[in-house]
Design a protein around this motif. Sequence first.
Motif, PDB file in Angstrom:
ATOM      1  N   PHE A   1      38.793  56.895  51.292  1.00 35.92           N
ATOM      2  CA  PHE A   1      38.489  58.027  50.841  1.00 35.92           C
ATOM      3  C   PHE A   1      38.443  59.097  51.585  1.00 35.92           C
ATOM      4  O   PHE A   1      37.797  59.021  52.684  1.00 35.92           O
ATOM      5  CB  PHE A   1      37.369  58.150  49.962  1.00 35.92           C
ATOM      6  CG  PHE A   1      36.731  59.496  49.443  1.00 35.92           C
ATOM      7  CD1 PHE A   1      37.669  60.111  48.345  1.00 35.92           C
ATOM      8  CD2 PHE A   1      35.670  60.324  49.755  1.00 35.92           C
ATOM      9  CE1 PHE A   1      37.389  61.393  48.079  1.00 35.92           C
ATOM     10  CE2 PHE A   1      35.522  61.358  49.719  1.00 35.92           C
ATOM     11  CZ  PHE A   1      36.238  61.897  48.522  1.00 35.92           C
ATOM     12  N   SER A   2      39.440  60.237  51.664  1.00 35.73           N
ATOM     13  CA  SER A   2      39.304  61.474  52.410  1.00 35.73           C
ATOM     14  C   SER A   2      39.067  62.718  51.599  1.00 35.73           C
ATOM     15  O   SER A   2      39.840  62.833  50.709  1.00 35.73           O
ATOM     16  CB  SER A   2      40.686  61.635  53.021  1.00 35.73           C
ATOM     17  OG  SER A   2      40.902  60.430  53.938  1.00 35.73           O
ATOM     18  N   PRO A   3      37.729  63.225  51.744  1.00 38.41           N
ATOM     19  CA  PRO A   3      37.365  64.299  50.834  1.00 38.41           C
ATOM     20  C   PRO A   3      38.372  65.422  51.161  1.00 38.41           C
ATOM     21  O   PRO A   3      38.907  65.623  52.237  1.00 38.41           O
ATOM     22  CB  PRO A   3      36.012  64.572  51.267  1.00 38.41           C
ATOM     23  CG  PRO A   3      35.817  63.845  52.492  1.00 38.41           C
ATOM     24  CD  PRO A   3      36.962  62.754  52.740  1.00 38.41           C
TER      25      PRO A   3
ATOM     26  N   GLY B   1      41.883  66.062  48.069  1.00 43.03           N
ATOM     27  CA  GLY B   1      41.234  64.730  48.695  1.00 43.03           C
ATOM     28  C   GLY B   1      41.943  63.467  48.308  1.00 43.03           C
ATOM     29  O   GLY B   1      42.815  63.825  47.178  1.00 43.03           O
TER      30      GLY B   1
ATOM     31  N   ILE C   1      31.184  60.841  44.551  1.00 43.17           N
ATOM     32  CA  ILE C   1      31.098  59.699  45.532  1.00 43.17           C
ATOM     33  C   ILE C   1      29.524  59.579  45.809  1.00 43.17           C
ATOM     34  O   ILE C   1      28.656  60.275  46.133  1.00 43.17           O
ATOM     35  CB  ILE C   1      31.698  60.352  46.899  1.00 43.17           C
ATOM     36  CG1 ILE C   1      33.197  60.736  46.781  1.00 43.17           C
ATOM     37  CG2 ILE C   1      31.486  59.406  47.920  1.00 43.17           C
ATOM     38  CD1 ILE C   1      34.136  59.741  46.320  1.00 43.17           C
TER      39      ILE C   1
ATOM     40  N   PHE D   1      28.417  63.202  47.063  1.00 41.78           N
ATOM     41  CA  PHE D   1      29.602  64.198  47.326  1.00 41.78           C
ATOM     42  C   PHE D   1      30.477  64.357  46.021  1.00 41.78           C
ATOM     43  O   PHE D   1      31.156  63.484  45.603  1.00 41.78           O
ATOM     44  CB  PHE D   1      30.530  63.823  48.453  1.00 41.78           C
ATOM     45  CG  PHE D   1      31.517  64.941  48.602  1.00 41.78           C
ATOM     46  CD1 PHE D   1      31.029  65.862  49.571  1.00 41.78           C
ATOM     47  CD2 PHE D   1      32.647  64.787  48.316  1.00 41.78           C
ATOM     48  CE1 PHE D   1      32.172  67.010  50.125  1.00 41.78           C
ATOM     49  CE2 PHE D   1      33.755  65.675  48.753  1.00 41.78           C
ATOM     50  CZ  PHE D   1      33.450  66.821  49.416  1.00 41.78           C
TER      51      PHE D   1
ATOM     52  N   SER E   1      41.422  69.880  44.664  1.00 41.50           N
ATOM     53  CA  SER E   1      40.073  70.397  44.521  1.00 41.50           C
ATOM     54  C   SER E   1      40.159  71.814  43.902  1.00 41.50           C
ATOM     55  O   SER E   1      41.169  72.528  44.193  1.00 41.50           O
ATOM     56  CB  SER E   1      39.310  70.378  45.734  1.00 41.50           C
ATOM     57  OG  SER E   1      38.137  70.539  45.252  1.00 41.50           O
TER      58      SER E   1
ATOM     59  N   PRO F   1      33.473  71.902  46.769  1.00 43.27           N
ATOM     60  CA  PRO F   1      32.961  70.560  46.821  1.00 43.27           C
ATOM     61  C   PRO F   1      31.264  70.913  47.226  1.00 43.27           C
ATOM     62  O   PRO F   1      31.142  71.642  47.817  1.00 43.27           O
ATOM     63  CB  PRO F   1      33.763  69.973  47.769  1.00 43.27           C
ATOM     64  CG  PRO F   1      34.999  70.677  48.044  1.00 43.27           C
ATOM     65  CD  PRO F   1      34.732  72.152  47.858  1.00 43.27           C
TER      66      PRO F   1
END
Length: 159
Positions: free
Chosen positions: A33-35, A65, A95, A121, A148, A152
């Motif tokens: 997972f890459s936010p 993300g 998350i 998150f 997004s 966030p």
Amino acid sequence: MAEIWTQGTQLFVSAEDDKGQLQVVEVEGVTDFSPPTPTKNEIEITTLKDKAKRFMNGLIDAGEGTITLNYLENDEGQSLLYDLYERDGTAEIIIGLDNGYGIGIEQTEDGYTLPEDRGWFIFSGTIKQFSLEVGADSAVKATVVIRSSGEPKLKKKKG
């Protein structure tokens, strides 16, 4: 202070299904997972009198993300993500960090609550991509890209 380990991280999706019912489901098979990476736009404020360019910060662009999955065709969470992709739906991606492994989300009549004894998150957005990758001698992978919308949020574990 202790570092937070990545193993034990869980991903949940909160969204309305195609019948308008709010669902909060865990997505299984997550491998990475890459936010989103929020950045502030820049606004040029240079005048003719200035000898060098001048700038000020503008609105925050929350970015994208990316979730990488081992594709599981019968997983409720992955199915919801694909359904949202197909119908241009929006979702809240939640998350759960490992500092509270196994502590789930409490669904309520009008949404959900996040227990305070785990770090979270959260970001909202639209599913921009849901693609499969098939290679020799490998599990089928899925890549999900979420654009997004808004800022966030990181909710730290209390206590």
